[in-house]
Design a protein around this motif. Structure first.
Motif, mmCIF file in Angstrom:
data_model
loop_
_atom_site.group_PDB
_atom_site.id
_atom_site.type_symbol
_atom_site.label_atom_id
_atom_site.label_comp_id
_atom_site.label_asym_id
_atom_site.label_seq_id
_atom_site.Cartn_x
_atom_site.Cartn_y
_atom_site.Cartn_z
ATOM 1 N N GLY A 104 0.955 -1.193 0.338
ATOM 2 C CA GLY A 104 -0.200 -0.256 -0.170
ATOM 3 C C GLY A 104 0.699 1.407 -0.129
ATOM 4 N N VAL A 105 0.287 1.935 -0.470
ATOM 5 C CA VAL A 105 1.068 3.596 -0.549
ATOM 6 C C VAL A 105 -0.266 4.364 -0.601
ATOM 7 C CG1 VAL A 105 2.565 5.527 -1.889
ATOM 8 C CG2 VAL A 105 2.465 3.161 -1.997
ATOM 9 N N ALA A 106 0.057 5.209 0.828
ATOM 10 C CA ALA A 106 -1.555 6.498 1.055
ATOM 11 C C ALA A 106 -0.667 7.570 1.383
ATOM 12 C CB ALA A 106 -1.402 5.509 2.948
ATOM 13 N N ILE A 107 -0.684 8.752 -0.261
ATOM 14 C CA ILE A 107 -0.362 9.788 -0.309
ATOM 15 C C ILE A 107 -1.059 11.475 0.395
ATOM 16 C CG2 ILE A 107 0.918 11.522 -2.124
ATOM 17 C CD1 ILE A 107 0.281 8.952 -4.018
ATOM 18 N N GLY A 200 0.634 -5.979 4.485
ATOM 19 C CA GLY A 200 2.227 -6.150 3.402
ATOM 20 C C GLY A 200 2.576 -4.679 3.841
ATOM 21 N N PRO A 201 3.622 -4.436 2.815
ATOM 22 C CA PRO A 201 4.798 -3.223 3.097
ATOM 23 C C PRO A 201 3.723 -1.969 2.969
ATOM 24 C CG PRO A 201 5.319 -3.979 1.238
ATOM 25 C CD PRO A 201 4.408 -5.021 1.675
ATOM 26 N N LEU A 202 4.359 -1.062 3.798
ATOM 27 C CA LEU A 202 2.927 0.659 3.360
ATOM 28 C C LEU A 202 4.072 1.906 3.066
ATOM 29 C CD1 LEU A 202 0.128 2.265 4.162
ATOM 30 C CD2 LEU A 202 0.957 2.490 6.206
ATOM 31 N N LEU A 203 3.202 2.483 2.666
ATOM 32 C CA LEU A 203 4.865 3.886 2.515
ATOM 33 C C LEU A 203 4.091 5.124 2.319
ATOM 34 C CD1 LEU A 203 6.928 6.206 1.251
ATOM 35 C CD2 LEU A 203 6.210 5.136 -0.645
ATOM 36 N N LYS A 223 3.749 6.999 12.889
ATOM 37 C CA LYS A 223 4.343 6.595 14.665
ATOM 38 C C LYS A 223 3.926 6.016 15.112
ATOM 39 C CE LYS A 223 6.677 11.060 16.188
ATOM 40 N NZ LYS A 223 6.664 12.456 16.743
ATOM 41 N N LEU A 224 2.463 5.909 14.874
ATOM 42 C CA LEU A 224 1.227 4.944 15.263
ATOM 43 C C LEU A 224 1.759 3.472 14.715
ATOM 44 C CD1 LEU A 224 -2.390 6.872 14.959
ATOM 45 C CD2 LEU A 224 -1.244 6.424 16.888
ATOM 46 N N TYR A 225 2.774 3.660 13.534
ATOM 47 C CA TYR A 225 2.769 1.724 13.540
ATOM 48 C C TYR A 225 3.986 1.446 13.827
ATOM 49 C CZ TYR A 225 -0.640 2.181 9.563
ATOM 50 O OH TYR A 225 -1.888 2.638 8.925
ATOM 51 N N GLY A 226 3.858 2.281 14.718
ATOM 52 C CA GLY A 226 5.564 1.370 15.869
ATOM 53 C C GLY A 226 6.317 0.041 16.442
ATOM 54 N N ASP A 227 4.566 -0.385 16.611
ATOM 55 C CA ASP A 227 4.606 -1.010 16.907
ATOM 56 C C ASP A 227 4.550 -2.763 16.356
ATOM 57 O OD1 ASP A 227 5.131 -0.263 19.638
ATOM 58 O OD2 ASP A 227 2.189 -0.115 20.163
ATOM 59 N N THR A 232 7.220 -0.494 7.482
ATOM 60 C CA THR A 232 6.429 0.778 6.856
ATOM 61 C C THR A 232 7.412 2.478 7.151
ATOM 62 O OG1 THR A 232 4.852 0.669 9.059
ATOM 63 C CG2 THR A 232 4.541 2.691 8.151
ATOM 64 N N ASP A 233 6.877 2.825 5.929
ATOM 65 C CA ASP A 233 8.352 3.679 5.761
ATOM 66 C C ASP A 233 7.619 5.502 5.015
ATOM 67 O OD1 ASP A 233 10.119 2.054 5.169
ATOM 68 O OD2 ASP A 233 9.994 1.216 3.344
ATOM 69 N N LEU A 234 8.833 5.829 5.087
ATOM 70 C CA LEU A 234 8.097 7.696 5.320
ATOM 71 C C LEU A 234 8.071 8.270 4.416
ATOM 72 C CD1 LEU A 234 6.123 10.067 6.189
ATOM 73 C CD2 LEU A 234 7.790 10.248 7.500
ATOM 74 N N LYS A 235 8.467 9.671 3.563
ATOM 75 C CA LYS A 235 8.764 9.732 2.257
ATOM 76 C C LYS A 235 7.842 11.151 2.463
ATOM 77 C CE LYS A 235 10.651 11.105 -0.986
ATOM 78 N NZ LYS A 235 12.551 11.701 -0.787
#
Length: 275
Positions: A104-107, A200-203, A223-227, A232-235
């Protein structure tokens, strides 16, 4: 004949028509993906028809939209990549958290439950809807000035006005009310399973000049995905606003997404911008 290409489903947010994804569809198709950009439930096929029939999407909430796309995904025969903008980004996170989708990619994703920051710019962007409780059950349009503040603040006035004329449609107010009051609702439609380790991986992508979903909101969601042990990546894209999927700089964002997907072994990367 079966289609072995990896499917990618593009999910738009409020005030943009599904056709706004056309350049992304062309680019991803050129890179070997099978692309789909369905509208929200009830959404007419064209911008013109959507403007003529605002009632077609009125009173549709987050759960309605999620179920709509879940049905579309289930008919594909294989898990797709999910790419969403704004409330489409929230829907991507909701589906991925349910184990739906390959990646997933959430823009500039709309605010999910648990995110605390509420910047003034975000409140001002949502004011055309939230100022009237009756809008929860209506569709609402943005004026040029409202679009300029919420979407096109990092653009010239001419480009912002052109995008407003080309892509904007009336959108349901209900999702904004659901997101705005998510932290006060025990069973909020904006609740995401951020602790799912098997998804699956999330950006997550943010435009750092975004008024509608300010960068601090996207960082708080990250930050909510920390656990979760899932990727989980951030751009962050500096000097970009909420229009970053449709304005003149859309390709840089799309190429970054293509190469990030390659880094997650979804497909080889042949775009110009590496992740």
């Amino acid at each position: 004949m079966s289609d072995d290409r990896t499917p990618v489903v593009f999910i738009h947010g409020l005030w943009l028509h599904a056709s706004s994804w056309s350049p992304w569809e062309e680019l991803f198709a050129a890179h070997g993906y099978r692309t789909l950009a369905p509208g929200w439930p009830g959404e007419p096929d064209t911008v013109e028809a959507a403007r003529e029939h605002p009632e077609a999407v009125a009173d549709r909430g987050i759960d309605d939209v999620t179920r709509h796309f879940e049905e579309i995904v289930s008919a594909l025969g294989r898990p797709p990549v999910l790419v969403g903008h704004s409330f489409g980004g929230l829907i991507v996170q909701k589906l991925l958290g349910q184990g739906i989708g390959q990646a997933g990619v959430a823009i500039d994703p709309a605010q999910i439950k648990g995110v605390r920051p509420l910047p003034f710019a975000q409140l001002r962007s949502a004011f055309p809807v939230l100022d009237n409780p009756a809008n929860k059950h209506r569709s609402v349009s943005l004026t040029r000035a409202q679009f300029r503040y919420g979407f096109g603040n990092a653009l010239t006035a001419d480009e912002s006005d052109t995008l407003h004329e080309r892509h904007t449609v009336p959108s349901p107010g209900r999702p904004l009310f659901e997101a705005a009051f998510a932290n006060f609702s025990r069973h909020s439609a904006a609740q995401i399973d951020t602790a799912n380790n098997d998804r699956g991986p999330l950006l997550l992508i943010s435009g750092q000049e975004d008024h509608t979903v300010p960068d601090v909101v996207t960082r708080a969601a990250y930050k909510l995905y920390g656990d979760s042990t899932a990727v989980t990546d951030l751009k962050q894209f500096p000097d970009r606003g909420h229009s970053l999927t449709v304005d003149a700089g859309w390709r840089a964002v799309a190429e970054y997404v293509l190469c990030w997907l390659a880094s997650q072994n979804v497909r080889p990367c042949t775009a110009a911008t590496s992740a």
